[in-house]
Every structure is written in C-alpha cells, then in structure tokens.
Design a protein around this motif. Structure first.
Motif, PDB file in Angstrom:
ATOM      1  N   PRO A 137      37.351  53.956  37.356  1.00  0.00           N
ATOM      2  CA  PRO A 137      37.996  53.264  36.220  1.00  0.00           C
ATOM      3  C   PRO A 137      39.124  52.508  36.727  1.00  0.00           C
ATOM      4  O   PRO A 137      39.854  53.013  37.975  1.00  0.00           O
ATOM      5  CB  PRO A 137      38.448  54.532  35.130  1.00  0.00           C
ATOM      6  N   VAL A 138      39.294  51.227  36.487  1.00  0.00           N
ATOM      7  CA  VAL A 138      40.453  50.305  36.883  1.00  0.00           C
ATOM      8  C   VAL A 138      41.669  50.148  36.071  1.00  0.00           C
ATOM      9  O   VAL A 138      41.315  50.105  34.725  1.00  0.00           O
ATOM     10  CB  VAL A 138      39.772  49.140  37.501  1.00  0.00           C
ATOM     11  N   VAL A 139      42.616  50.033  36.553  1.00  0.00           N
ATOM     12  CA  VAL A 139      43.890  49.659  35.991  1.00  0.00           C
ATOM     13  C   VAL A 139      44.221  48.281  36.188  1.00  0.00           C
ATOM     14  O   VAL A 139      44.418  48.045  37.576  1.00  0.00           O
ATOM     15  CB  VAL A 139      45.220  50.887  35.985  1.00  0.00           C
ATOM     16  N   LEU A 140      44.457  47.391  35.599  1.00  0.00           N
ATOM     17  CA  LEU A 140      44.766  45.965  35.707  1.00  0.00           C
ATOM     18  C   LEU A 140      46.170  45.877  35.473  1.00  0.00           C
ATOM     19  O   LEU A 140      46.656  45.781  34.088  1.00  0.00           O
ATOM     20  CB  LEU A 140      43.941  44.996  34.909  1.00  0.00           C
ATOM     21  N   LEU A 141      46.974  45.264  36.261  1.00  0.00           N
ATOM     22  CA  LEU A 141      48.104  44.987  36.176  1.00  0.00           C
ATOM     23  C   LEU A 141      48.497  43.526  36.041  1.00  0.00           C
ATOM     24  O   LEU A 141      48.188  42.854  37.307  1.00  0.00           O
ATOM     25  CB  LEU A 141      49.296  45.784  37.043  1.00  0.00           C
ATOM     26  N   ALA A 142      49.156  42.840  35.231  1.00  0.00           N
ATOM     27  CA  ALA A 142      49.530  41.298  35.467  1.00  0.00           C
ATOM     28  C   ALA A 142      50.693  41.490  34.391  1.00  0.00           C
ATOM     29  O   ALA A 142      50.643  41.938  33.310  1.00  0.00           O
ATOM     30  CB  ALA A 142      48.352  40.580  35.223  1.00  0.00           C
ATOM     31  N   ARG A 143      51.601  40.287  34.440  1.00  0.00           N
ATOM     32  CA  ARG A 143      52.630  40.053  33.691  1.00  0.00           C
ATOM     33  C   ARG A 143      52.109  39.482  32.324  1.00  0.00           C
ATOM     34  O   ARG A 143      52.138  40.088  31.169  1.00  0.00           O
ATOM     35  CB  ARG A 143      53.542  39.086  34.229  1.00  0.00           C
ATOM     36  N   ASN A 144      50.928  38.535  32.479  1.00  0.00           N
ATOM     37  CA  ASN A 144      50.532  37.973  31.360  1.00  0.00           C
ATOM     38  C   ASN A 144      49.277  38.428  31.063  1.00  0.00           C
ATOM     39  O   ASN A 144      48.340  38.608  31.792  1.00  0.00           O
ATOM     40  CB  ASN A 144      50.380  36.219  31.720  1.00  0.00           C
ATOM     41  N   PRO A 145      48.953  39.051  29.881  1.00  0.00           N
ATOM     42  CA  PRO A 145      47.774  39.611  29.525  1.00  0.00           C
ATOM     43  C   PRO A 145      46.581  38.641  29.487  1.00  0.00           C
ATOM     44  O   PRO A 145      45.762  39.091  29.807  1.00  0.00           O
ATOM     45  CB  PRO A 145      47.964  40.035  27.835  1.00  0.00           C
ATOM     46  N   GLU A 146      46.697  37.419  29.426  1.00  0.00           N
ATOM     47  CA  GLU A 146      45.753  36.544  29.747  1.00  0.00           C
ATOM     48  C   GLU A 146      45.132  36.557  30.877  1.00  0.00           C
ATOM     49  O   GLU A 146      43.799  36.537  31.154  1.00  0.00           O
ATOM     50  CB  GLU A 146      45.881  35.172  29.443  1.00  0.00           C
ATOM     51  N   ASN A 147      45.712  37.146  31.930  1.00  0.00           N
ATOM     52  CA  ASN A 147      45.140  37.324  33.213  1.00  0.00           C
ATOM     53  C   ASN A 147      44.149  38.524  33.494  1.00  0.00           C
ATOM     54  O   ASN A 147      43.613  38.784  34.457  1.00  0.00           O
ATOM     55  CB  ASN A 147      46.321  37.550  34.371  1.00  0.00           C
ATOM     56  N   TYR A 148      44.379  39.561  32.501  1.00  0.00           N
ATOM     57  CA  TYR A 148      43.344  40.559  32.459  1.00  0.00           C
ATOM     58  C   TYR A 148      42.442  40.682  31.484  1.00  0.00           C
ATOM     59  O   TYR A 148      41.517  41.643  31.571  1.00  0.00           O
ATOM     60  CB  TYR A 148      44.133  41.883  32.847  1.00  0.00           C
ATOM     61  N   GLN A 149      42.819  40.146  30.398  1.00  0.00           N
ATOM     62  CA  GLN A 149      42.093  40.572  29.186  1.00  0.00           C
ATOM     63  C   GLN A 149      40.402  40.096  29.422  1.00  0.00           C
ATOM     64  O   GLN A 149      39.571  41.158  28.994  1.00  0.00           O
ATOM     65  CB  GLN A 149      42.460  39.689  27.880  1.00  0.00           C
ATOM     66  N   GLY A 150      40.118  39.278  29.940  1.00  0.00           N
ATOM     67  CA  GLY A 150      38.589  38.715  30.094  1.00  0.00           C
ATOM     68  C   GLY A 150      38.243  39.852  30.995  1.00  0.00           C
ATOM     69  O   GLY A 150      36.992  40.140  30.814  1.00  0.00           O
ATOM     70  N   LEU A 151      38.776  40.065  32.157  1.00  0.00           N
ATOM     71  CA  LEU A 151      38.316  40.776  33.189  1.00  0.00           C
ATOM     72  C   LEU A 151      38.048  42.038  32.635  1.00  0.00           C
ATOM     73  O   LEU A 151      36.958  43.032  32.848  1.00  0.00           O
ATOM     74  CB  LEU A 151      39.310  40.764  34.262  1.00  0.00           C
ATOM     75  N   ALA A 152      39.013  42.937  32.016  1.00  0.00           N
ATOM     76  CA  ALA A 152      38.877  44.028  31.459  1.00  0.00           C
ATOM     77  C   ALA A 152      37.538  44.045  30.334  1.00  0.00           C
ATOM     78  O   ALA A 152      36.791  45.010  30.338  1.00  0.00           O
ATOM     79  CB  ALA A 152      39.983  44.636  30.562  1.00  0.00           C
ATOM     80  N   LYS A 153      37.497  43.118  29.551  1.00  0.00           N
ATOM     81  CA  LYS A 153      36.338  43.009  28.673  1.00  0.00           C
ATOM     82  C   LYS A 153      34.873  42.926  29.681  1.00  0.00           C
ATOM     83  O   LYS A 153      34.028  43.770  29.297  1.00  0.00           O
ATOM     84  CB  LYS A 153      36.267  41.727  27.866  1.00  0.00           C
ATOM     85  N   GLU A 154      34.846  42.168  30.489  1.00  0.00           N
ATOM     86  CA  GLU A 154      33.732  42.194  31.406  1.00  0.00           C
ATOM     87  C   GLU A 154      33.434  43.343  32.007  1.00  0.00           C
ATOM     88  O   GLU A 154      32.197  43.708  32.153  1.00  0.00           O
ATOM     89  CB  GLU A 154      34.140  41.173  32.665  1.00  0.00           C
ATOM     90  N   ILE A 155      34.664  44.147  32.704  1.00  0.00           N
ATOM     91  CA  ILE A 155      33.985  45.309  33.087  1.00  0.00           C
ATOM     92  C   ILE A 155      33.512  46.294  32.117  1.00  0.00           C
ATOM     93  O   ILE A 155      32.547  47.070  32.450  1.00  0.00           O
ATOM     94  CB  ILE A 155      35.432  46.039  34.012  1.00  0.00           C
ATOM     95  N   ASN A 156      34.464  46.479  30.845  1.00  0.00           N
ATOM     96  CA  ASN A 156      34.007  47.502  29.813  1.00  0.00           C
ATOM     97  C   ASN A 156      32.517  47.196  29.425  1.00  0.00           C
ATOM     98  O   ASN A 156      31.717  48.021  29.109  1.00  0.00           O
ATOM     99  CB  ASN A 156      35.139  47.481  28.735  1.00  0.00           C
ATOM    100  N   ASP A 157      32.328  45.779  29.105  1.00  0.00           N
ATOM    101  CA  ASP A 157      30.993  45.445  28.665  1.00  0.00           C
ATOM    102  C   ASP A 157      29.808  45.814  29.720  1.00  0.00           C
ATOM    103  O   ASP A 157      28.791  46.046  29.394  1.00  0.00           O
ATOM    104  CB  ASP A 157      31.006  43.838  28.455  1.00  0.00           C
ATOM    105  N   LYS A 158      30.199  45.982  30.874  1.00  0.00           N
ATOM    106  CA  LYS A 158      29.232  46.393  31.943  1.00  0.00           C
ATOM    107  C   LYS A 158      29.070  47.679  31.968  1.00  0.00           C
ATOM    108  O   LYS A 158      28.253  48.109  32.802  1.00  0.00           O
ATOM    109  CB  LYS A 158      29.656  45.735  33.398  1.00  0.00           C
TER     110      LYS A 158
END
Lengths: 247, 247, 247, 247
Positions: B29-50
């Motif tokens: 499981p991965v935790v994505l840290l970035a100041r701006n949520p735009e930088n991790y939202q798509g990525l989190a979705k992609e990982i969860n979708d897979k």
C-alpha cells in the motif's frame, strides 16, 4: 587606493577567525563580525594598538537586516565607494553530534541557518565590495574564502546536522568560484581536517605529541597565500591537517 | 504481516515520484505526499483502480506540523503499529538558475527549506516506521531513498540555490546510511543526471534522438532494485543518465 | 540471434567472477577466462551440467598474445560474427599491504600489469564484440562491467600497489563509459567495499554476525541489474557493502 | 647543515619543472632529472650563473637502473649522507587523445610507465633522502610533490591513456601522504587544471585574453608555499586554474 580596500572577517574568536584577521590586518583595515562583541573587542584593540586598523560590528550573520546594517556601518566608516580585498566566512553552525532521531528540529534549522543562510547573506553582502575591489585594481585579486571542515566532504553517522550545512557551504563556494572567478574575484574553500589548537582544545590529543593540532596562525598563512595567488593561478580548494592526523 | 508494511513517497507528480509510487504499489500500500492534492489524486485513483491501495495526504514537507499530521493520518489508516518497507524522498527545492547577486533571499531559503529541512523532517518521520519494518521482518530491508540530481555533486555557476540544497541532502543521506544501515535500514541516494522524460520536457533534446531523456519507469525500476538488495549488499549511491548524455 | 550473443568473464574463481558467470549463464553462453584452468573447469562443468553453455580459456589477461588467442578461440567456437551481450572484468592485481619502501618493483609492476594493462587489453578485445552486440540488437544494452574495491576510491597507507591499479582501472571505466555509452554499450564500475563471503574468508568478521560479508550471489544480481538497464537509464557506478560495514 | 639538503626535480623543461627548479634553487642546490640533457642544460647553467647550484642527470625515470644511477651520482656529488628538502615529480606519460580502439598497446604501456612506474621509482629513490632531511631537521618539512592534471580527477572520452596514469599517480601520492606524513615528510598533489603558458602554447586560448593560461612561475610559488607549510598544517591537494577557465 589602498585606503579604500578592506578585509572583512565573519566569525572571529580565539581560533581561525582571529588569526586570519590579525594576518590580513598587516595589509588592510579589517572589519570583524561576530554576534557577541566579546569575540572581537580584544582582537580589535590588539590590532589598533599595533598600529593597524580594526572595527568590530555585532552581527547576526544569519539575519539579513543585521548583515545589511553591517554593510551600512562599513560604508559609513570607510566610504560609500569602499572596496574589499578579502572577505572570509569563518562562521559555522553548531557541531551537534547526536543520534539523528534525537536531533531537535530547531537545532537542525539553527545550524543550517548559520552555515548556509549565513554564507549566502555574507556572500551577497561582500561580493559587491569585492567586485569594487577588482575595479580598484587591488594588488592581489579580491578573495572570498570559506572555512570548511572534515564534515564538508564526509558525512559521518550522527553528524548530519553539521555536515549538511558544511556540504551546502562547499556547494555555495564552488558555484561562486565558477561565477565570480571570471570577474576577477578569487573564491576559495579550505577543508580544515583536524582539531585546531585553541584554548578550548588545550588538552585534546596530547597523546599524539606536540604537533597533533592545526595552528591557527598556520591556517591564516594559508588563507593569505590563497589571497596572493595571481588571476592566472587560482586554487579553489585546499585541505589542511596535522601530519599525524589519520585520514 | 505484509498488510502492516507500507511505502511512502514524498513528492509525487508526473515524473519520478509517480512512477516510483506505481512500482512500489505492486507490493505495498502506498502513501502519496504532495502539497497540492492535484499531484496525487489521479495517481491514487489509478493505483486503487488497478487493485492496489493508495492514499494521498496533502503535506507541506518543510513544515513539521504538516509532516506530523501526515504520520497521524498514516497511523489512523494503517494502524498504530504500521511499519514502512520503503520511504522515498523525491521532493526538491526550486531550480533557480540566476546570477547569484540577483537571487532573492526568500527564494534561496524556500529552496533549502524543501530540499534540506524537508529531507530532515521526512527522515525523522519515516525512520521510526522503517525501523518498525525491520522489526516486522519485511521481506526486503526497509529502504529510505533520496532523489538527487547532477547538482548533488557539481555546483555550477548560477546554480547555488538548487545545488546547496542538493549537496546538503546528499550529506544527510550519507550520514543516515552510516547510522541506520547497521540497524537494518537501507539508505540510498540516486543522482539523476539528465532530463527526465515527462510531459513538461516533451520538446527537450529532440536533436539527440529518442533516447536522450531518462525514463521515469526506468528510475522506478532502479529504486525497486535498490529496495530488493539484501542486507549484505547495500548500495548507497547510484548515478543514472541517458547513454547519450555528456558528462 | 540470441545464439550469437555471449557473455565473457575475466577472473573467475570461487567469488564474484564465478557467481557472475553462473548468473549470466542463465541467458547467455559464457566464456570463462582465468590463467589457471582449475579456476574455471569446475564452474564450466557446473554450467554445462545444468543445461547452460560454458567454455573456459586459459588466458593471461596482461599478455596481449594470450588475449588475442582467447578472442580467436571465442570466434572459432561461436562464429566470426559473434557478439557479446556482456563482458565482465573481474581480474585484479595482487593485494600487497606493505610499507612502501619495502615494495619490490616487480610486485608493483606485476600488480599494475593485471589491473591496468589487463583492463586495457580486455576492453580492446571485448569492445568490438560488444559493439557487434549493439548491431545484433541484443535485448539489453551490451555491458562492460569492471569490478572495483574500496581501494578504487581511497588509497590508504601501505596500499599503494593495489590502489594505483584500482584507481587507474576506475579511470579507464569512466573514459570508456563516456566514449562507448553514446554508441550503445553500457560501461559500469562497481566498488565492492567489504569482505566477500568465499571459502577463503570463512573465518573473517565472525564477531560482526552472519551478515558482515558481501554475498557473491548478491553481487552477481547487481551486475545483472546493471546489465538490464535500458539505454535511457545507465548507471556508471555503484558502491556495494554490508549494512554493518563501517565506511 | 643546509649544504646537506638538496631539492630534486624530475621532469624539467620550459614549463612547470623548470620554474619549480629555479624557485627551489633560491634555497637549495637542485638536481635536475630529464631523459634528454637538452632539457636541463640551459636551466642548470642559468642557476649556476646566478650563483645557485644545479646539476643535471640524464635519467629515464621509468627505468630502475637509471634511477639508481641518478641516486649514486647525487651521493657522489653531495655526500653519502645527503638529505632532500624537496623532491618534485613533474614527469608525465604521453598525452594521447585517441579513440580507445585505436590506442596502440605500446603507447598505453609507455604512458603508464612514465606516470606510474616513474612515480613509484622516483618515490622509492627520494623518500630515503627526504626522511634523511627530517633527521637533519630541515627548516621546512621535506616535501614530495606530484604534478597532476585535469585528467587526475576526470577521465574523459578518448583520454584513457593519460588519465589512467594520472589517477594512479594521485592514488600513489595519497597513500604516501598517509604513510609518510606521520614520519615528517609532506606529500602533496597539485591538480593543474588548464593550459600552462609556455613557448609551445604561445598561441593557445588567445581569444580568452591575456590571463587564460597558468603561469609556470605561479605554479612554482604554489609548490614553494606547500613546501613551507609547518608539520601541523599539511595540505595534501590543491587545484590550480586560470580565473577564466571553465570547470
């Protein structure tokens, strides 16, 4: 002309900074910067008593207003068109040897603040004066010299606080050497790799004999040598250590 | 046991951070840290979708409260006794190429704040989780990996702002490797020496052909390789560059 | 096509060379070079028995005629148009720890002869085959990998004999990486910083626990990883050491 | 006592070696070593005419008999108990810039032979004299100084022949510094990073102005400075380049 050229030393005290100031005072009026006036008062008196010229300015090298104020005082004292023949950055963040997980954030930040932000502010304040020194055709190329340490090139366990600042300062000096060398300013970095012989270290390394510690006067001679190198033969970096030091 | 081990990536976006997160998500499981949520939202979705698991936490890596809050959220999500198998520091201060005398103090400080204080805070926050990972006998030694750059080892003219932070970060990683290696945590540093192939650099280096830029997936593979090294064979540092890069 | 691509390992024996040969034999026919046939016979048999393909050639790597003869035998065996997917230089001059004034000239020359002239001759012999491997579009970029040591980057007292050769070999690998990288050959250098776990070192470092020595299989995995890097992401240098090693 | 202390310079000619010999001749009788007498005859005459003392000895520095013969001649001239205050190794293998696959083996070996075996033989021959200098309490610590180049720390494409020798020589100097420093001999290494201003380079770099080349007299001053450092403050390495040099 000579009267228009000064030397500025940040981080004076009983060791390297003090010896360097004494050495450069033989040719230039010197400006002594330290936060605590006790660190420069005796030294300034010594230089002035010997017929040299020295002024001390209480300065927090990591505070831009304090550094700006120092520059104003320098110009008030030596004229708006004063140039610098030498600027020596000898200040250092705290030497905190501690397990990394026990390092307080404030201590880490405070150490960087002196080593790196201090180096930045000192360089931005003195480079215009050094460039002025080029214009004034100082006998030796105006010199900006940084004092490094073993921790400038080796980052040991439990030394992250000190080493991060020292590596960053080395990076600063290398970048400045590349930018300002072609403009005639000699930027150099000295890696002091050993214990310096000052009152506080009197009892250190006795088992290694009388020559186990770096002499501050020797370091001052080496800084002076760097200062006198001609524009065709600049050294960016020297290391310095006692002959008996293990490395 | 495996469910107790996560990977944490600071500094995600379309390049190295994102690819590294995707790669490590195949096992943890991965935790994505970035100041701006735009930088991790798509990525989190992609990982969860897979079928993987990812959460994003908006974090200012240079702010200790923000980092502490991230750790709290991690523990809320994965349990108080969660361990980390990997923590990747991919954040970076601003890349400001500017004549030194024109660098604003705030820009210099802000860049250091991310690269160095960010690296410090991230390391202090994740090392306890990585040590917990050692305790939990993670299959591969828990790994703390830092992303460096050309400017981690070479400080060019007009690059002082970026290089000071990167040299300091390299010093941090070296000190941590020496302190935490013997405790079973693998600390590594990667010098990315070239342009990374991301949307923003699409038109860079076209004249050098199709292989002139580093592939983020390749970098992710290399980080994964570092992660899988056994405790007898740790690499502290690798350099990475395209074959056609001049160096 | 694949049948036209081989791997060549110079300096095989019970440690790194042997493990690397076994690893690369899982994909390529391997050629084993050592002066003494005893050093490759068992290994060749092991590979051939497992269904791989290996030949050994008795070679004095510091003698140009002997190296030329090895290339002839390789071409006789695999065809005039054979290409190499990998060439590993694992030979080393003698490890002579001796007060400098007691080092015999012949010992100094002999050590250099293997490390440096050997590295030179091996590179001149294998680079044409590796370039042929590029032409043959080998799956992974053809790789020329050199085995270094602690003494490749640090030259300790009484280690001049070994260190001069290792520094020179590192220089050779760096120059070749810059010249042949753009032609598609991946040149890399591995700094093995610690004791390797082989029969001869069985009783070394016992006090540091079971993980104090480098695993040769681990080193072989790392060489394989270097070999599989794509042309966009070449590593020139890695260091490798046990987690408990002091450095 | 002073009459018992000499300086020895290997590799004299119109550049660094000649200037260094002139500089050291102001305090010590100097011995000039070069293969070709034409390279030292004029220089010896100049020194002797000025009231100094110099002798030249035709020496192939890579040949042990030739080097032994030089030591015999030195002892015949200055006495069996002569000591050395300084020994400067300024010889260099050929600077062959050539695609690696076109480098003849003989050229590669010949270059190494001068740089590395020459450095070895010169060091073994002069260190006993330098240690004798320690015993004779020479005013400045007896010094063994090696001349390096850009190629001592960077191994560029097509420069393998020259760089391997220079990296090896740097390794030699570092090991000797660590072994003989504690015995009172100052071993140093100078990285000459730029074009030296000699008759042969008269027309080089004109476009960069009058200060684009290193002054040999400046280099000689720097070697002298290294020589005068006290035993508490030894520098192992300096770099030297014109202010306008890109690096």
């Amino acid at each position: 002309m000579a009267s228009k050229l000064i030397a500025i030393v940040a981080g004076v005290g009983p060791g390297t900074g003090g010896s360097v100031a004494l050495k450069f005072a033989s040719k230039y009026p010197v400006v002594l910067l330290a936060r605590n006036p006790e660190n420069y008062q005796g030294l300034a008196k010594e230089i002035n008593d010997k017929g040299g010229k020295a002024i001390g300015i209480s300065t927090d090298i990591s505070d831009s207003n304090s550094v700006k104020n120092a520059v104003s005082q320098i110009k008030n004292e030596f004229g708006q068109d004063v140039g610098a023949a030498a600027a020596i950055f000898n200040a250092s963040g705290g030497f905190l040897r501690k397990s990394f997980l026990e390092v307080p954030e404030e201590a880490f930040r405070a150490s960087l603040d002196v080593s790196v932000n201090g180096g930045f502010l000192f360089s931005q304040a003195t480079l215009p004066l050094l460039l002025k020194g080029v214009e004034l055709k100082s006998e030796h190329p105006p010199s900006l010299i940084f004092t490094g340490a073993t921790a400038s090139v080796k980052s040991n366990a439990r030394m992250a606080t000190f080493a991060t600042g020292k590596w960053a300062l080395r990076a600063l000096s290398q970048s400045l050497a590349r930018e300002f060398g072609p403009q005639g300013v000699h930027v150099a970095h000295a890696i002091i790799d050993g214990v310096i012989d000052i009152p506080r270290t009197k009892d250190f390394l006795k088992e290694l004999g009388p020559n186990a510690k770096l002499s501050p006067e020797g370091i001052a001679n080496d800084y002076w040598w760097l200062h006198t190198q001609p524009v065709t033969n600049f050294t960016w970096e020297i290391d310095l250590r006692p002959a008996v030091e293990k490395w």
